[in-house]
Structures are given as structure tokens and as C-alpha cells.
Write an enzyme that holds these catalytic residues in place. Structure first.
Site: not given
Ligand code: AMP
Length: 282
Positions: A28, A188, A190
Site C-alpha cells: 500500500h 497482502s 490476508r
Molecule cells: P487492498 O487493501 O488489499 O484492497 O489493496 C488496496 C490496493 O493495494 C489495491 O490496489 C491492491 O492491488 C494494492 N496492493 C495490495 N497488495 C499489494 C502489493 N503487495 N504490492 C502492490 N500493491 C498492492
């Protein structure tokens, strides 16, 4: 938020939005930095945190999704994020649970009908309808000039690009590379669900993608052959259960029969109830 955003827009201040579900990690943060690079020191970087109920299926992890707002806000402060938008439960959907016959029920969705059918869309039927709807709402509230998404969710980024193009939404979409842990596991929120043994086996996703990349550089191969090989490779990790592996054109997301450099590969793997995804361009 909408009032501040309108003022920024009126005064010509450039705004970059990073939509997230919180429980922030370095992936993020890399999006925040990409946003800052693009809007410059005089611009504004907004990060939204919202665990969006409409993108979770009834048996998915909505109520258990990890949350730590205090830590997220501290990370945003350190990174110089200008505004963190954290809508409350009732703020995004007037009344999601009301029956449709009641006037206060939320009843308008944004649906992408082609790119969202395969892969994540096939495994998670309501997922992308929820994503496109909430992102359209965030764009209307924050009115950003640019929005940054991660390649980690490759299909999601492609669908958002398509939505913006199809609906003439005046936002530039930027996709930033996937950030990984030192052993290759894609970062992630998760990953927190994984126990020690699952965590150590979870590197199998990255190793599998690397193995395909090497094989495809040597010679073009059939997608069905590679799918079989990959299933074997992944399920050699005793705790891993492959959900799907797909080889596809990165623009159209259409599956390809022959896999050669330039083709994209994505996979989803279960470790217990935790479902991890990853993808690379070959
Ligand atoms: P999320 O909070 O998982 O919904 O992710 C929010 C944003 O962060 C989305 O655009 C994801 O694709 C991006 N994102 C999540 N994990 C990563 C990562 N490891 N590297 C780059 N961007 C990420």
C-alpha cells in the site's frame, strides 16, 4: 471529504487517490509513494480505508477481515498522506440490508460485463460488482485526477481501467508493481491469517510463477499442459490447494491456448480458508 475534494478541484490542486481496505503494508505504501511522485509536493494524496461489504460473498471473510485503524493512521502520517478517508458503515451505502422495496435501500450498482467473468470473477461471483461500485463512489467523493492500483490485483486494475474508459470518468488510472516479502510472497493483508507452516509453504505461488516464466522463455508451451504441471507443482506443498491458474492476454484478459513471452499468468491458491492470489507477465 466531498467538500474538501470539491475545494481542491476548484483551486486546481492535483489529487491522487489510493483506495485500500486498510491493514496497511509496504505494498500500500508503495502506491502512496507512486501517487506522491505523480501529484508533486503541491498536490494532495488521499488514502481511503473501507472494507467494502458489497465485494464479499456471503461465505467470505468480511467480518474477520483484519483491521488496525490506529496503526494505519500512524503509517499514513509517517508517509505524509494529506487525507485519510475512512467512511463509516452507513456512509457508503444508505441502507444495504433494507429490502429493495423500501425507499432507503441502496439499489444502484456499476457492473463490468466482460473482463470480470473469468478468474476472480468466476471464483467470487459478486466480487467485481462490489469493487466497481465502490470505486466509482470513491471517485465521485474524492474527485481525484489520478488513482493508483496494485498489479497484485491485476484483473481488478484492468476492470477499473475499462470502467473509467467506458463511463468517461475523468481519472487517470496508474498500476504500480507488486511488492513482495524477501522470500517472494506477495504482500497482502490476508497473509496475517496464515499460521507458521502455511506461511512457509505460501512461497509456492511465487516459485510456481517463476518456474513457468523460465519454462516459457525456453519454448512456447500449451496452456493446458502448463496448467497441469502447475497444479502438480503447487500441490506438492501439502497445505496448498489450487483454486485456478489462468494464462491470458493482458489487455483483453481472454485465455490463450499457446503460452509465450508477453502472456500473463494469474493464480489463486487456498491455504486452509485463506485464499492467496498472485500474477506475473511472462
Ligand atoms: P487492498 O487493501 O488489499 O484492497 O489493496 C488496496 C490496493 O493495494 C489495491 O490496489 C491492491 O492491488 C494494492 N496492493 C495490495 N497488495 C499489494 C502489493 N503487495 N504490492 C502492490 N500493491 C498492492
Amino acid at each position: 471529504m466531498q467538500r474538501i475534494a470539491s475545494k481542491w478541484r476548484r483551486t486546481g490542486i492535483k489529487v491522487g487517490l489510493v483506495p485500500t481496505m486498510g491493514y496497511l503494508h509496504d505494498g500500500h505504501i508503495s502506491l502512496v509513494r507512486a501517487a506522491r511522485r505523480r501529484v508533486g509536493p503541491a498536490g494532495r494524496v488521499v488514502l481511503s480505508i473501507y472494507v467494502n461489504p458489497t465485494q464479499f460473498g456471503p461465505t467470505e471473510d468480511l467480518s474477520k477481515y483484519p483491521r488496525d485503524l490506529k496503526r494505519d493512521l500512524a503509517m499514513c502520517r509517517t508517509e505524509g498522506v494529506d487525507a485519510v478517508f475512512v467512511p463509516g458503515a452507513g456512509e457508503m451505502y444508505a441502507d444495504l440490508n433494507a429490502s429493495v422495496s423500501r425507499p432507503e435501500a441502496f439499489s444502484t450498482y456499476v457492473v463490468e460485463e466482460k473482463l470480470s467473468r473469468s478468474m476472480e470473477g468466476a471464483s467470487r461471483p459478486v466480487h467485481f460488482r462490489g469493487v466497481t461500485t465502490v470505486v466509482a463512489k470513491l471517485f465521485n467523493i474524492v474527485q481525484p485526477d489520478i488513482a493508483i492500483f496494485g498489479q497484485k490485483d491485476f484483473q481488478q486494475a484492468a476492470i477499473i481501467r475499462r470502467m473509467v474508459r467506458d463511463l468517461n470518468i475523468p481519472v487517470q488510472i496508474v498500476v504500480a508493481p507488486t511488492r513482495r516479502e524477501a522470500d517472494g510472497l506477495a504482500m497482502s493483508s490476508r497473509n496475517k491469517y496464515l499460521d507458521q507452516e502455511q506461511r512457509s509453504q505460501a512461497t509456492i505461488l511465487f516459485h510456481a510463477l517463476q518456474a513457468v516464466a523460465v519454462a516459457v522463455r525456453r519454448r512456447t508451451q500449451s496452456a493446458t499442459g502448463l496448467q497441469k504441471d502447475l497444479r502438480k507443482f503447487i500441490e506438492a506443498a501439502p497445505l496448498a490447494k489450487l483454486d485456478y491458474v489462468a494464462f491470458f492476454d493482458p489487455e483483453t484478459l481472454e485465455p490463450v491456448a499457446r503460452v509465450e513471452p508477453g502472456v500473463h499468468v494469474a493464480l489463486a491458491v487456498y491455504f486452509g480458508k485463506t485464499r492467496l492470489i498472485d500474477n506475473v507477465r511472462l
